[in-house]
Design an enzyme around this catalytic site. Sequence first.
Site, short mmCIF file in Angstrom:
data_model
loop_
_atom_site.label_atom_id
_atom_site.label_comp_id
_atom_site.label_asym_id
_atom_site.label_seq_id
_atom_site.Cartn_x
_atom_site.Cartn_y
_atom_site.Cartn_z
N ASP A 1 55.33 -20.14 -4.46
CA ASP A 1 55.91 -21.33 -3.83
C ASP A 1 57.43 -21.17 -3.67
O ASP A 1 58.07 -21.97 -3.00
CB ASP A 1 55.63 -22.55 -4.71
CG ASP A 1 54.81 -23.61 -4.00
OD1 ASP A 1 54.54 -23.43 -2.80
OD2 ASP A 1 54.44 -24.60 -4.64
N GLN B 1 50.95 -27.74 -8.67
CA GLN B 1 50.92 -28.79 -7.64
C GLN B 1 51.80 -29.96 -8.06
O GLN B 1 51.65 -30.51 -9.16
CB GLN B 1 49.45 -29.26 -7.43
CG GLN B 1 49.30 -30.29 -6.33
CD GLN B 1 49.65 -29.75 -4.93
OE1 GLN B 1 49.31 -28.61 -4.61
NE2 GLN B 1 50.33 -30.55 -4.13
N LYS C 1 44.14 -26.07 0.32
CA LYS C 1 44.65 -24.73 -0.02
C LYS C 1 43.51 -23.83 -0.45
O LYS C 1 43.45 -22.66 -0.05
CB LYS C 1 45.71 -24.84 -1.13
CG LYS C 1 47.01 -25.47 -0.65
CD LYS C 1 47.95 -25.80 -1.80
CE LYS C 1 49.15 -26.59 -1.29
NZ LYS C 1 50.00 -27.10 -2.36
#
Length: 288
Positions: free
Chosen positions: A117, A94, A50
């Site tokens: 997200d 994460q 990422k």
Amino acid sequence: MSATLIDGKAIAARLRVGIKLAVNQLAQAPGLATLLIGDMAASAVYVQNKLKACKEVGINGQLIKLPASVSEAELFDCIDTLNRDTGIHGILLQLPLPARLDAQQFISLIDPAKDVDGLGPVNYGLMAAGLPAHVPCTPLGCLALIKSVRPQLSGLHAVVLGRSRLVGRPMAELLLQQNCTVTIAHSKTPDISAVTRQADILVAAVGQPELVKADWVKPGATVIDVGINRINGQLKGDVDYAAVSTVAGAITPVPGGVGPMTVAMLLANTARSAYRYAEKQYPQELAA
Ligand code: NAD
């Protein structure tokens, strides 16, 4: 018959070109903060991918590493600081977190405007209501892959295998918004292959290596394999690729299918967030 390969890697690369152009038009580079807790090797690899992708498109990717022993209060403070940081337009926690930490509780603390997200309750509710929202990156990427081979989805029967908040449920919602007839099947669904055989579009997101066999698939169907399963150092999807590609009309590989699209959609969501903070319209012609 051999299925058309849906090349997620190539489609994601094209998307990144557009995202970079959009980012270049902003006065301030978008900032994406990624919180990595503990030392899970797979998570560290995903985060590095990422960060690399952020750099490529001009997003300021910041990695915040916290030990597995981080206290709930410290994590709360960290998210609170990032929520108030005007240089940060996206915050990513994460997953998975260490088992003692309730992921949903901490995701809910992220400012919905920075929840790129799309995993918090506010964005989920907005998406389900058909309102502007940060949509979870993996289903958003899957939808783009499906549309790359089937631009018109109205009236098609889509079957989603898996009902997680991360993939299955939002995927079903997005397909419903495309006027598909949607069925969600999961671990408690009896005679699951009878359900999947009805699918014009089949999205597998279960985390079971090669669960979907050739006789589970309707001839000509579009098959999207979300699964990432590590078997003896090799990556396997949830679909038996070799067998299913003799039946399907189009299919994504693992790796090189959904994975790169998830990252591209994270970049797109972050760039869009920065545009919203700058009170600018995201250039429609570059929209991912
Ligand atoms: P999850 O464990 O949260 O959910 C799995 C779902 O599959 C559950 O709803 C469960 O009911 C269903 N399921 C389990 N076994 C089943 C079976 N035998 N038959 C039918 N349904 C079954 O997982 P998740 O977070 O949704 O992820 C699913 C897979 O996708 C995993 O392999 C994960 O690593 C992968 N993934 C990939 C990406 C990517 O970018 N490529 C992103 C997210 C998740």
